[in-house]
Design a protein around this motif. Structure first.
Motif, PDB file in Angstrom:
ATOM      1  N   LEU A  94       0.817  -1.204   0.000  1.00  0.00           N
ATOM      2  CA  LEU A  94       0.000   0.000   0.000  1.00  0.00           C
ATOM      3  C   LEU A  94       0.851   1.253   0.000  1.00  0.00           C
ATOM      4  N   VAL A 111       0.564   4.208  -2.966  1.00  0.00           N
ATOM      5  CA  VAL A 111       0.033   5.546  -2.721  1.00  0.00           C
ATOM      6  C   VAL A 111       1.085   6.627  -2.723  1.00  0.00           C
ATOM      7  N   LEU A 157       0.099   9.174  -5.045  1.00  0.00           N
ATOM      8  CA  LEU A 157      -1.244   9.668  -4.820  1.00  0.00           C
ATOM      9  C   LEU A 157      -1.333  10.639  -3.665  1.00  0.00           C
ATOM     10  N   GLN A 160      -5.797   5.412   0.745  1.00  0.00           N
ATOM     11  CA  GLN A 160      -5.924   4.311  -0.190  1.00  0.00           C
ATOM     12  C   GLN A 160      -6.248   2.979   0.489  1.00  0.00           C
ATOM     13  N   VAL A 162      -5.875   2.120  -7.845  1.00  0.00           N
ATOM     14  CA  VAL A 162      -5.690   3.292  -6.996  1.00  0.00           C
ATOM     15  C   VAL A 162      -6.925   4.181  -7.089  1.00  0.00           C
ATOM     16  N   ARG A 163      -7.648   4.311  -5.986  1.00  0.00           N
ATOM     17  CA  ARG A 163      -8.813   5.194  -5.907  1.00  0.00           C
ATOM     18  C   ARG A 163      -8.696   6.024  -4.632  1.00  0.00           C
ATOM     19  N   PRO A 164      -8.678   7.338  -4.746  1.00  0.00           N
ATOM     20  CA  PRO A 164      -8.503   8.169  -3.548  1.00  0.00           C
ATOM     21  C   PRO A 164      -9.680   8.005  -2.595  1.00  0.00           C
ATOM     22  N   ALA A 171     -14.776   5.757  -2.132  1.00  0.00           N
ATOM     23  CA  ALA A 171     -13.606   5.529  -2.981  1.00  0.00           C
ATOM     24  C   ALA A 171     -13.835   6.313  -4.264  1.00  0.00           C
ATOM     25  N   SER A 231     -12.386  12.777  -4.032  1.00  0.00           N
ATOM     26  CA  SER A 231     -13.180  11.836  -3.262  1.00  0.00           C
ATOM     27  C   SER A 231     -14.141  12.601  -2.368  1.00  0.00           C
TER      28      SER A 231
END
Length: 385
Positions: free
Chosen positions: A5, A9, A12, A260, A288-290, A307, A337
């Motif tokens: 993880l 991230v 991100l 994340q 990867v989705r904030p 997400a 998000s």
């Protein structure tokens, strides 16, 4: 899994920071008059939060963090009192805007206008009342948390340049009118360490918060609101923590590390190592989705989280795939998000987009726009119900 993880991230974190914690930093900068220089960069002062001297931590590179976890004075960080339960759909929400700043025509000096938190009618958005400020608090700040009863709120307050952020409690009557604010002991947070999220326990006895730390790393703290005693957990693995929620039984905290993932902090564990006391919740492999917000369902068995602009639910204990609850339509230019507040029934959530709030029914996905009026006139506020 934690190491994967962290790799995922790295790129991100700065993007999510700009959409989440960055608004706090920008708001803080606006509080400084143009004639006053910004706070100089440098080592974070050693300010033990519990009146106990901080100690250097083993394994921390010199200069990466100036203070170590203080010895705790809060032996029982759990919040196992009787929860303040919901009696139906929320009737009110509280919006907490930061101070605003503007430049008069032809002037290079900013004029700063303090703000107050505002109670709104949850159905219409109409202003019910301003939330009074306690002595020593000059303005509302950018965080607010609530218990499930829709009557008890804790609001962040700005106390002045180079002074801590403080928190105060307000209680609404049956008509939404706030009583006298109560400044809470032990809730001072260094204004130089941006707050990522706050959460109020269901029994109203504990406030949890997350902060970034100068030099890297982050922490989660729990404060007993009667005594001001505090317990903290620290990590070098993540600086950015964007969501925080109490388990209904008061024995755990869900948090969003690095924007994340979701972790659950076991408050019964000893020590100050955040990652050692945290179990990561399996979310599947969606890329990867904030992520910003997380909340427990009222039965404590599942977590609701955002997400991107999708609201999902996942079992806390694992063993099930995330379930999409709703994909609300959001205004153009919204953050990556949603930062939402889930009501005590677990059915409704609310989030801010521009100068409006959006009330979402998770049972059918219907979304209603709720105007914020003057609460949405400046930088969008944080809201809770």
């Amino acid at each position: 899994m934690a190491s994967r993880l962290r790799v995922a991230v790295t790129g991100l974190a700065l993007v999510v920071l700009a959409g989440g914690c960055g608004d706090q930093v920008a708001a803080r900068d606006r509080l400084l008059p143009a004639s006053v220089p910004s706070t100089p960069s440098g080592p974070m002062p050693t300010v033990p939060t519990d009146g106990v001297s901080a100690r250097p931590r083993d394994g921390v590179p010199p200069g990466s963090m100036e203070t170590a976890p203080p010895a705790t004075l809060l032996a029982t960080p759990m919040a196992t009192g009787t929860p303040r339960t919901a009696t139906g759909p929320p009737r009110f929400f509280v919006a907490a805007p930061p101070p605003s700043a503007h430049f008069p025509e032809g002037s290079k000096t900013a004029v700063h206008s303090p703000a107050r938190a505002v109670v709104h009618d949850a159905g219409t958005g109409a202003v019910v009342a301003d939330v009074p400020l306690p002595p020593g608090v000059r303005s509302s700040w950018h965080h607010v948390a609530a218990t499930p009863d829709n009557r008890t709120f804790v609001v962040a307050g700005w106390t002045g340049r180079e002074t801590p952020i403080r928190f105060f409690r307000v209680t609404l009557d049956g008509d939404g009118r706030p009583g006298e604010p109560v400044l809470l002991p032990g809730t001072e947070i260094d204004g130089g360490n941006p707050i990522g999220a706050v959460a109020l326990s269901a029994d109203g006895t504990r406030l949890a918060f997350t902060t970034m730390l100068r030099g890297g790393g982050g922490r989660i703290g729990v404060v007993d609101l009667a005594t001001g005693r505090r317990r903290e957990w620290w990590t070098n693995a993540y600086s950015l923590v964007t969501g925080l929620a109490w388990a209904p039984d008061g024995r755990g905290l869900a948090w969003v590390p690095g924007g994340q993932a979701i972790g659950v902090l076991d408050l019964t564990r000893q020590g100050t190592d955040l990652m050692a006391a945290t179990t990561l919740v399996p979310l599947g492999n969606e890329g990867v989705r904030p992520m910003e917000s997380v909340a427990y369902t009222p039965d404590g068995k599942s977590l609701v989280y955002a997400a991107g602009h999708t609201v999902e639910r996942v079992p806390v204990a694992g063993g099930g795939e995330p379930e999409v609850l709703v994909r609300p339509e959001v205004p153009a230019g919204s953050s990556l998000s949603l930062r939402f507040s889930l009501d005590g029934t677990g059915r409704y959530l609310i989030f801010v987009g521009g100068a409006e709030a959006f009330r979402v029914d998770l049972t059918d996905g219907s979304t209603a726009r709720v105007p914020l009026g003057r609460s949405g006139a400046g930088e969008p506020p944080r809201i809770a119900w």
